[in-house]
Design a protein around this motif. Structure first.
Motif: not given
Ligand code: KG4
Ligand code: ZN
Length: 344
Positions: A134-140, A276-287, A301-304
């Motif tokens: 932390f601190p962390a910023l989440n893009l949902i 990064l999180s939420g359904g769009v975080s499945a997008n390979p280019l965004l990841r 940077c952490h992603q589910p």
């Protein structure tokens, strides 16, 4: 401790069993997701009453599968805490999960924690098993939300930006509908985009230059609508080749704004980590692009893991644990606001 998570906020009936010692020792014993996508596909979006009926029909079987996959034979003895999504989401759909969870908690004599679907998405990054600074910023980014949430700790959330109109996932879904690609749009657009030319059709980057950290996606969707109309007027056939180029051009525009604004916000707020999180975080280019941009900015940077990007109950069980272990675990069921945009 053994946590049972239940999620019915939209069109997935999901139940998971997690063994949690602490945040660095989380094991997902089972994660069952029964999707209703096929049922809603003809309508181009989720129909709340249909979703609720389908949850009610399937939830008992989903529980049995989740317990069996986790090797649980005596749930009353082996489950310690039950966590359920209490919002935000579709009211009738949420109520099925809440009523089911309340009944189970009563039957097993266990504590019940109501948690937010948004917290679930946020904490899905912790399912990767790596410590997060932390601190962390989440893009949902999901079908219903596009939010930037600043976290100073596990239970300190501040919304610093959100969409002014459509959510990012909603834009993927609407553009897919314009291209006649079916619902949900994200997976099919991202697949087609890998074979398309992202520079063929110049599309706007809405709110890229604005000083705040808000987003807007309805204008981008409308730009695609006009592009297709103009192409048709000029006698261009909307064949697979054109669809691939439109998908790639749209995806690049949608993602560029997300990444640039997230990194700008991360730098302004001086965070250590971008999530990064939420359904769009499945997008390979965004990841890939977000991870690269964070690296260049000197940020973690952490992603589910992919299995926990779209709606699931493992993230709800974990959010329930965090509320149980670190927060105020007494859910005020009277004041649950199922339509709250920020369901913290
Ligand atoms: O988090 P989620 O499962 O449900 C909500 O809480 O809304 O997100 C679903 C959204 C849909 O809009 C879907 O099109 C989008 O996530 N999505 C994607 C991809 N996979 C799912 N968007 C872009 N690229 C993908 N690969
Ligand atoms: Zn979701």
């Amino acid at each position: 401790m053994t946590f049972l998570g239940i999620e019915t906020s939209c069109d997935e009936t999901a139940i998971a069993v997690l063994e949690i010692e602490d945040l660095e020792h989380v094991s997902v014993r089972s994660n069952i997701v029964s999707s209703q996508i096929h049922l809603h596909a003809p309508y181009g979006g989720v129909v709340p009453a249909l979703a609720a009926r389908e949850h009610a029909k399937n939830i008992g079987q989903v529980l049995e599968s989740a317990l069996a996959a986790a090797g649980i034979t005596d749930a009353k003895k082996e489950i310690d805490v039950i966590a359920v999504t209490h919002g935000p989401g579709l009211g009738p759909a949420l109520l099925v999960g809440i009523a089911f969870a309340k009944t189970l908690a009563w039957k097993y004599g266990k504590p019940l924690i109501g948690t937010s679907h948004m917290k679930g998405h946020i904490f899905s990054s912790w399912l990767g098993g790596t410590p997060i600074a932390f601190p962390a910023l989440n893009l949902i980014v999901s079908g219903g939300h596009t939010e930037l949430v600043l976290m100073q700790s596990l239970n300190d959330f501040e919304l610093i930006g959100e969409t002014m109109d459509d959510a990012a996932g909603e834009a993927f879904d609407k553009v897919a509908r314009l291209l006649g690609l079916g619902y949900p749009g994200g997976p099919v657009i991202s697949k087609l985009a890998t074979q398309g030319n992202p520079d063929r059709f110049p599309l706007p980057r809405p709110m890229l230059a604005s000083k705040d950290f808000n987003f807007s996606y309805s204008g981008l969707k409308t730009a695609v609508l006009y592009l297709l109309r103009d192409l048709k007027e000029r006698g261009v056939e909307i064949d697979d080749h054109v669809k691939k180029d439109v998908a790639a051009s749209f995806q690049n525009a949608a993602i560029e704004v997300l990444i640039k604004k997230t990194i700008r916000a991360a730098e302004q707020y001086g965070v250590a980590t971008v999530l990064l999180s939420g359904g769009v975080s499945a997008n390979p280019l965004l990841r890939e692009e977000l991870a690269g941009a964070a690296r260049r900015a000197g940020l973690a940077c952490h992603q589910p893991p992919l299995a926990y990007t779209t709606d699931n109950a493992a993230m709800i069980a974990l959010a329930g644990y965090i509320e149980y272990a670190y927060g105020d675990s007494s859910t005020d069921w009277q004041s649950v606001d199922m339509n709250a945009n920020l369901g913290f």
